[in-house]
Design a protein around this motif. Structure first.
Motif, PDB file in Angstrom:
ATOM      1  N   MET A  33      51.605  13.179  63.537  1.00 49.84           N
ATOM      2  CA  MET A  33      52.398  14.375  63.820  1.00 49.84           C
ATOM      3  C   MET A  33      53.884  14.084  63.661  1.00 49.84           C
ATOM      4  SD  MET A  33      50.371  16.024  67.059  1.00 49.84           S
ATOM      5  CE  MET A  33      48.752  16.776  66.840  1.00 49.84           C
ATOM      6  N   LEU A  34      54.298  12.878  64.012  1.00 49.46           N
ATOM      7  CA  LEU A  34      55.698  12.525  63.860  1.00 49.46           C
ATOM      8  C   LEU A  34      56.050  12.300  62.395  1.00 49.46           C
ATOM      9  CD1 LEU A  34      56.122  10.032  66.867  1.00 49.46           C
ATOM     10  CD2 LEU A  34      56.957  12.395  66.703  1.00 49.46           C
ATOM     11  N   ALA A  35      55.092  11.779  61.651  1.00 54.21           N
ATOM     12  CA  ALA A  35      55.366  11.458  60.254  1.00 54.21           C
ATOM     13  C   ALA A  35      55.377  12.683  59.364  1.00 54.21           C
ATOM     14  CB  ALA A  35      54.331  10.450  59.736  1.00 54.21           C
ATOM     15  N   GLY A  36      54.710  13.773  59.773  1.00 52.23           N
ATOM     16  CA  GLY A  36      54.659  14.954  58.929  1.00 52.23           C
ATOM     17  C   GLY A  36      53.357  15.012  58.177  1.00 52.23           C
ATOM     18  N   PRO A  37      53.100  16.109  57.442  1.00 51.18           N
ATOM     19  CA  PRO A  37      51.805  16.349  56.805  1.00 51.18           C
ATOM     20  C   PRO A  37      51.654  15.721  55.427  1.00 51.18           C
ATOM     21  CG  PRO A  37      53.226  18.245  56.536  1.00 51.18           C
ATOM     22  CD  PRO A  37      54.002  17.246  57.328  1.00 51.18           C
ATOM     23  N   SER A  38      52.490  14.756  55.082  1.00 49.45           N
ATOM     24  CA  SER A  38      52.407  14.218  53.726  1.00 49.45           C
ATOM     25  C   SER A  38      51.159  13.368  53.518  1.00 49.45           C
ATOM     26  CB  SER A  38      53.655  13.382  53.408  1.00 49.45           C
ATOM     27  OG  SER A  38      53.798  12.340  54.367  1.00 49.45           O
ATOM     28  N   THR A  39      50.632  12.790  54.598  1.00 51.67           N
ATOM     29  CA  THR A  39      49.439  11.956  54.474  1.00 51.67           C
ATOM     30  C   THR A  39      48.397  12.421  55.463  1.00 51.67           C
ATOM     31  OG1 THR A  39      50.294  10.366  56.074  1.00 51.67           O
ATOM     32  CG2 THR A  39      50.823   9.974  53.755  1.00 51.67           C
ATOM     33  N   VAL A  40      47.151  12.135  55.170  1.00 52.67           N
ATOM     34  CA  VAL A  40      46.049  12.490  56.044  1.00 52.67           C
ATOM     35  C   VAL A  40      45.506  11.207  56.648  1.00 52.67           C
ATOM     36  CG1 VAL A  40      43.759  13.504  56.208  1.00 52.67           C
ATOM     37  CG2 VAL A  40      45.468  14.511  54.686  1.00 52.67           C
ATOM     38  N   PRO A  41      45.615  11.020  57.971  1.00 52.08           N
ATOM     39  CA  PRO A  41      45.147   9.773  58.588  1.00 52.08           C
ATOM     40  C   PRO A  41      43.626   9.672  58.537  1.00 52.08           C
ATOM     41  CG  PRO A  41      45.754  11.364  60.261  1.00 52.08           C
ATOM     42  CD  PRO A  41      46.146  11.968  58.955  1.00 52.08           C
ATOM     43  N   ASP A  42      43.166   8.469  58.564  1.00 61.05           N
ATOM     44  CA  ASP A  42      41.727   8.218  58.532  1.00 61.05           C
ATOM     45  C   ASP A  42      41.253   7.988  59.957  1.00 61.05           C
ATOM     46  OD1 ASP A  42      39.171   7.726  57.825  1.00 61.05           O
ATOM     47  OD2 ASP A  42      39.547   5.698  57.042  1.00 61.05           O
ATOM     48  N   PHE A  43      40.759   9.081  60.597  1.00 59.45           N
ATOM     49  CA  PHE A  43      40.310   8.991  61.986  1.00 59.45           C
ATOM     50  C   PHE A  43      38.861   8.542  62.041  1.00 59.45           C
ATOM     51  CE2 PHE A  43      43.216  11.974  64.617  1.00 59.45           C
ATOM     52  CZ  PHE A  43      44.325  11.261  64.188  1.00 59.45           C
ATOM     53  N   THR A  44      38.565   7.732  63.027  1.00 62.58           N
ATOM     54  CA  THR A  44      37.172   7.420  63.320  1.00 62.58           C
ATOM     55  C   THR A  44      36.543   8.644  63.992  1.00 62.58           C
ATOM     56  OG1 THR A  44      37.635   6.579  65.529  1.00 62.58           O
ATOM     57  CG2 THR A  44      37.816   5.011  63.692  1.00 62.58           C
ATOM     58  N   PRO A  45      35.218   8.756  64.024  1.00 62.76           N
ATOM     59  CA  PRO A  45      34.590   9.896  64.707  1.00 62.76           C
ATOM     60  C   PRO A  45      35.029  10.020  66.155  1.00 62.76           C
ATOM     61  CG  PRO A  45      32.993   8.765  63.339  1.00 62.76           C
ATOM     62  CD  PRO A  45      34.228   7.926  63.308  1.00 62.76           C
ATOM     63  N   GLN A  46      35.180   8.887  66.843  1.00 63.56           N
ATOM     64  CA  GLN A  46      35.587   8.960  68.236  1.00 63.56           C
ATOM     65  C   GLN A  46      37.018   9.482  68.367  1.00 63.56           C
ATOM     66  OE1 GLN A  46      34.199   6.323  66.762  1.00 63.56           O
ATOM     67  NE2 GLN A  46      32.141   6.359  67.719  1.00 63.56           N
ATOM     68  N   GLU A  47      37.907   9.038  67.468  1.00 70.66           N
ATOM     69  CA  GLU A  47      39.289   9.502  67.515  1.00 70.66           C
ATOM     70  C   GLU A  47      39.378  10.990  67.180  1.00 70.66           C
ATOM     71  OE1 GLU A  47      41.733   5.450  66.268  1.00 70.66           O
ATOM     72  OE2 GLU A  47      40.948   6.793  64.707  1.00 70.66           O
ATOM     73  N   ALA A  48      38.601  11.441  66.210  1.00 72.08           N
ATOM     74  CA  ALA A  48      38.619  12.857  65.833  1.00 72.08           C
ATOM     75  C   ALA A  48      38.111  13.727  66.976  1.00 72.08           C
ATOM     76  CB  ALA A  48      37.768  13.071  64.582  1.00 72.08           C
ATOM     77  N   ARG A  49      37.084  13.234  67.643  1.00 71.27           N
ATOM     78  CA  ARG A  49      36.554  14.007  68.773  1.00 71.27           C
ATOM     79  C   ARG A  49      37.582  14.070  69.898  1.00 71.27           C
ATOM     80  NH1 ARG A  49      30.493  12.976  70.604  1.00 71.27           N
ATOM     81  NH2 ARG A  49      30.295  14.054  68.596  1.00 71.27           N
ATOM     82  N   ALA A  50      38.261  12.971  70.178  1.00 70.93           N
ATOM     83  CA  ALA A  50      39.298  12.965  71.209  1.00 70.93           C
ATOM     84  C   ALA A  50      40.449  13.892  70.827  1.00 70.93           C
ATOM     85  CB  ALA A  50      39.802  11.544  71.440  1.00 70.93           C
ATOM     86  N   ALA A  51      40.782  13.905  69.534  1.00 73.72           N
ATOM     87  CA  ALA A  51      41.847  14.804  69.084  1.00 73.72           C
ATOM     88  C   ALA A  51      41.442  16.257  69.281  1.00 73.72           C
ATOM     89  CB  ALA A  51      42.160  14.529  67.617  1.00 73.72           C
ATOM     90  N   MET A  52      40.183  16.558  69.008  1.00 72.73           N
ATOM     91  CA  MET A  52      39.701  17.922  69.194  1.00 72.73           C
ATOM     92  C   MET A  52      39.754  18.318  70.667  1.00 72.73           C
ATOM     93  SD  MET A  52      38.672  20.448  67.424  1.00 72.73           S
ATOM     94  CE  MET A  52      37.882  22.032  67.692  1.00 72.73           C
ATOM     95  N   ASP A  53      39.377  17.402  71.553  1.00 72.03           N
ATOM     96  CA  ASP A  53      39.457  17.685  72.991  1.00 72.03           C
ATOM     97  C   ASP A  53      40.897  17.949  73.404  1.00 72.03           C
ATOM     98  OD1 ASP A  53      36.743  17.379  73.272  1.00 72.03           O
ATOM     99  OD2 ASP A  53      36.859  15.254  73.860  1.00 72.03           O
ATOM    100  N   ALA A  54      41.824  17.184  72.824  1.00 69.85           N
ATOM    101  CA  ALA A  54      43.235  17.367  73.165  1.00 69.85           C
ATOM    102  C   ALA A  54      43.748  18.711  72.677  1.00 69.85           C
ATOM    103  CB  ALA A  54      44.065  16.232  72.568  1.00 69.85           C
ATOM    104  N   ILE A  55      43.297  19.143  71.507  1.00 67.05           N
ATOM    105  CA  ILE A  55      43.727  20.444  70.983  1.00 67.05           C
ATOM    106  C   ILE A  55      43.264  21.563  71.912  1.00 67.05           C
ATOM    107  CG2 ILE A  55      43.383  22.088  69.106  1.00 67.05           C
ATOM    108  CD1 ILE A  55      43.214  19.647  67.219  1.00 67.05           C
ATOM    109  N   VAL A  56      41.998  21.512  72.331  1.00 68.45           N
ATOM    110  CA  VAL A  56      41.476  22.536  73.241  1.00 68.45           C
ATOM    111  C   VAL A  56      42.214  22.494  74.568  1.00 68.45           C
ATOM    112  CG1 VAL A  56      39.438  23.300  74.517  1.00 68.45           C
ATOM    113  CG2 VAL A  56      39.225  22.591  72.124  1.00 68.45           C
ATOM    114  N   ALA A  57      42.485  21.279  75.075  1.00 74.61           N
ATOM    115  CA  ALA A  57      43.226  21.160  76.326  1.00 74.61           C
ATOM    116  C   ALA A  57      44.631  21.725  76.188  1.00 74.61           C
ATOM    117  CB  ALA A  57      43.285  19.699  76.764  1.00 74.61           C
ATOM    118  N   GLY A  58      45.223  21.602  74.994  1.00 68.33           N
ATOM    119  CA  GLY A  58      46.541  22.178  74.777  1.00 68.33           C
ATOM    120  C   GLY A  58      46.521  23.690  74.866  1.00 68.33           C
ATOM    121  N   PHE A  59      45.487  24.303  74.303  1.00 64.86           N
ATOM    122  CA  PHE A  59      45.351  25.758  74.442  1.00 64.86           C
ATOM    123  C   PHE A  59      45.223  26.145  75.906  1.00 64.86           C
ATOM    124  CE2 PHE A  59      44.165  25.763  69.898  1.00 64.86           C
ATOM    125  CZ  PHE A  59      44.859  26.880  69.473  1.00 64.86           C
TER     126      PHE A  59
END
Length: 686
Positions: free
Chosen positions: A602-628
């Motif tokens: 998020m700090l670096a900007g959208p120029s690259t797409v990080p390679d998330f592990t399934p666990q990291e992607a799931r945690a990111a999704m939980d954080a997005i919902v918690a943000g809402f």
């Protein structure tokens, strides 16, 4: 053997009561009974004589009294003539002459005292005036006049193909004539009268909506015919202020007047003593019909009561209701915020009904809003009952067609079917109550309707068939007569249902009064009770608990009301508003951590797409919902998170799968609209 009489006629009952009286006493009682209706003119004559005698003491010889009494006599006579404009010319003249003679004599005797002139004019003139009113009273029941009227009615009824119909009893009120109609047996029925209403209006030369017919439910050939000869609604009356500020929501809401001048009344809570059920309200009317002013009439009446709170959704950004917004307990502008409000309405119903039942209330009554002190009941914590009362709750959805398109036609069905027993009333306002706008199940759960001018094709969707058959015709107005309406609601005589009314008109000057009303509601109105607040917070979390302190823009771009104190700083709302601690939510609780890779991306900007592990992607999704959730947006769908999910390389199918996982985990609950989900507040998962 004693006789048994079933007559309910007071005159018959009185005559029968004299049968057992002895001769002389019975005759005297009969004479007194017959003379009683004719005594008021004589009593007024005597009162004038006594008043003039008493006035002589301070007034005789005083030039000031002479001028004042003379001007008073002239003014009273002029006022009588002015007040009689709505009566017949004969009655107006008779009243003015009587007042002029009485006030003139009063002035004379007050200044000159009793002498031959004042004594003679009192006895002769007073007797003549009193007798003139007695004669007028007797002539009103002239049998010849009644026969002539009956002949005229018979001729008119024959012209409109109701030959043989008889008028049995007629009541004449201010601008209203009511007659009991009896049709010939086997020849005509009540449907024939309904079909002839238009011709009757033509024969009487009145407006089509001025003639109504209410069939007798126990007879196919009897009913009540009502004629209102003059349209008293033509004159616009501006709204000034609520009628009963500080009263109870159980008192009638006065929202306008009928075409005979009677007040247009509406009740929302039920009354077990009167046998009246609580009700929900549908407000409908085409653009330009005055529906907005009608809604303001209802809402200002509600907000002036001491034991009610209001939740209001208005997708039009509070264009009409803006001055009232600070006095509302919760206000949103549509979209996902309205979804949260609908969910909260459904969520508080079981909590409120449970509280009412535990405190011995089968339905909400004003006593439920007071501090509870009945030792026979106990609070949920096991203590002797002393808990706060529960105010009535009005959930208002303005321009509900917008919400129904967003959430589906059954969005309000569940709440409409269950909320009345919970001390709640739904108010749903839209232009067309058609089946493609609102489901038939929801419409059937709205017992009351305030219908303004409509397209003729929509009449049957707004008003019940019997009311339309009785003469109601909102299609006759369209948007040509703003404010004209029909009100069908419990507590009102069925004869009033087909009677047109008109609400007060709101002008620019009303905004200041509405602002004062909102300030009054903040200071003196009801505040939300702990039971309702806790249930709402458990259902929609910060969408309710942060309702007065959210930022000016929510994540969807919808403006959010910010409650401010007198210094202009964001405040906690009105005194007694709910704190986060009261709801069980921890305002300091941390959100699920955002994975380091996501944060750096998020700090670096959208120029690259990080390679998330399934666990990291799931945690990111939980954080997005918690943000809402933290932002108070409690209803979301996959499309709402796609932009963020795409930033760490996840597609729509993956997001949909994550939503299914969260439903299984209890973090999300399917909402009314397909493809939308309500976030379950974190404390509710414990």
């Amino acid at each position: 053997m004693a006789k048994h009489h079933n007559s309910t006629d007071p005159e018959v009952q009185y005559r029968e009561s004299l049968e057992g009286a002895s001769g002389g006493a019975g005759v005297l009682a009969w004479v007194a009974h017959r003379a009683k209706p004719h005594t008021p003119p004589w009593l007024m004559t005597g009162a004038t004589g006594i008043g003039g005698s008493l006035a002589y003491l301070p007034a005789h010889g005083s030039a000031g009294y002479a001028v004042g009494l003379t001007l008073g006599s002239v003014g009273l006579t002029a006022a009588t003539a002015w007040a009689g404009k709505t009566t017949t010319p004969q009655r107006r003249l008779h009243s003015a002459v009587t007042v002029a003679a009485a006030s003139g004599w009063f002035t004379g005797v007050a200044l000159a005292g009793w002498n031959d002139l004042t004594f003679g004019t009192f006895w002769i003139g007073g007797a003549v005036l009193a007798l003139s009113w007695n004669v007028r009273q007797v002539m009103r029941r002239n049998p010849d006049a009644v026969s002539a009227a009956a002949d005229a009615d018979g001729s008119l009824l024959e012209k409109v193909k109701l030959a043989g119909a008889k008028i049995r009893r007629t009541e004449v009120g201010p601008n209203r004539v009511t007659a009991d109609l009896v049709l010939p047996a086997g020849e005509l029925n009540n449907d024939d009268v309904t079909k002839a209403l238009g011709n009757l209006a033509s024969g009487l030369d009145v407006a089509p909506t001025a003639v109504r017919y209410l069939p007798d439910p126990d007879s196919a050939r009897r009913g009540t015919l009502t004629v209102v000869p003059r349209d008293m609604l033509a004159d616009v009356v501006e709204w000034e202020m609520p009628t009963h500020v500080g009263g109870s929501i159980a008192d009638p809401l006065v929202i306008g007047r009928y075409d005979d001048g009677a007040p247009l009344l509406l009740w929302l809570p039920g009354d077990p003593q009167a046998g009246r059920n609580s009700t929900h309200l549908l407000i409908c009317g085409m653009s330009g019909s005055g529906k907005g002013d009608g809604a303001l009439n209802v809402l200002t009446e509600i907000m002036g009561r001491r034991d009610v709170i209001v939740w209001l959704s208005d997708p039009k950004a509070f264009q009409d209701f803006g001055p009232l917004r600070p006095g509302l307990d919760w206000s949103v502008e549509g979209g996902a915020a309205t979804e949260s409000m609908v969910s909260a309405v459904q969520g508080v119903i079981p909590a409120r009904t449970r509280w009412l039942g535990a405190h011995g209330y089968r339905q909400w009554v004003p006593a439920a809003a007071e501090q509870q002190s009945d030792p026979a009941h106990s609070c949920r914590k096991g203590r002797a009952c002393g808990c706060e009362g529960m105010p009535f709750l009005v959930a208002w959805f303005e321009e509900a067609a917008n919400t129904l398109r967003f959430m589906g036609e059954d969005a309000f069905t569940g709440a409409a079917q269950e909320a009345r027993s919970a001390g709640m009333a739904l108010v749903i306002s839209l232009q067309r109550p058609s089946h493609d706008q609102i489901s038939t199940s929801t419409r059937a759960s709205l017992p009351s309707v305030l219908a303004f001018g409509l397209d003729q094709r929509d009449e049957g969707m707004a008003l019940p068939g019997p009311v339309l058959d009785a003469g109601a015709h909102p299609g006759a107005w369209g948007n040509r007569r703003p404010g004209y309406c029909y009100l069908v609601t419990p507590g009102i005589d069925e004869q009033r249902h087909p009677a047109p009314g008109r609400t007060w008109r709101f002008t620019g000057q009303a905004a200041r009064v509405m602002e004062q009303l909102a300030a009054w509601a903040q200071r003196n109105g009801a505040t939300v009770d702990p039971v309702t607040a806790k249930a709402a917070a458990a259902t929609v979390g910060n969408a309710y608990t942060h309702r007065h302190t959210q930022s000016a823009e929510d994540p969807d771009g919808d403006s959010v009301y910010v409650d401010q104190d007198q210094d202009g700083e964001a405040g906690d709302g009105a005194e007694g508003r709910v704190d986060l601690e009261d709801t069980g939510l921890d305002p300091q609780a941390e959100l699920p951590p955002v994975p380091d890779t996501l944060a750096s991306f998020m700090l670096a900007g959208p120029s690259t797409v990080p390679d998330f592990t399934p666990q990291e992607a799931r945690a990111a999704m939980d954080a997005i919902v918690a943000g809402f959730e933290q932002a108070g947006v409690m209803v979301i769908g996959p499309k709402d998170v796609m932009d963020q999910a795409a930033q760490f390389g996840r597609s729509r199918p993956w997001v949909s799968g994550e939503f299914r996982r969260m439903v299984e985990d209890g973090r999300l609950v399917p909402a009314a609209q397909k493809g939308r989900y309500r976030i379950v507040p974190t404390p509710a998962l414990v």
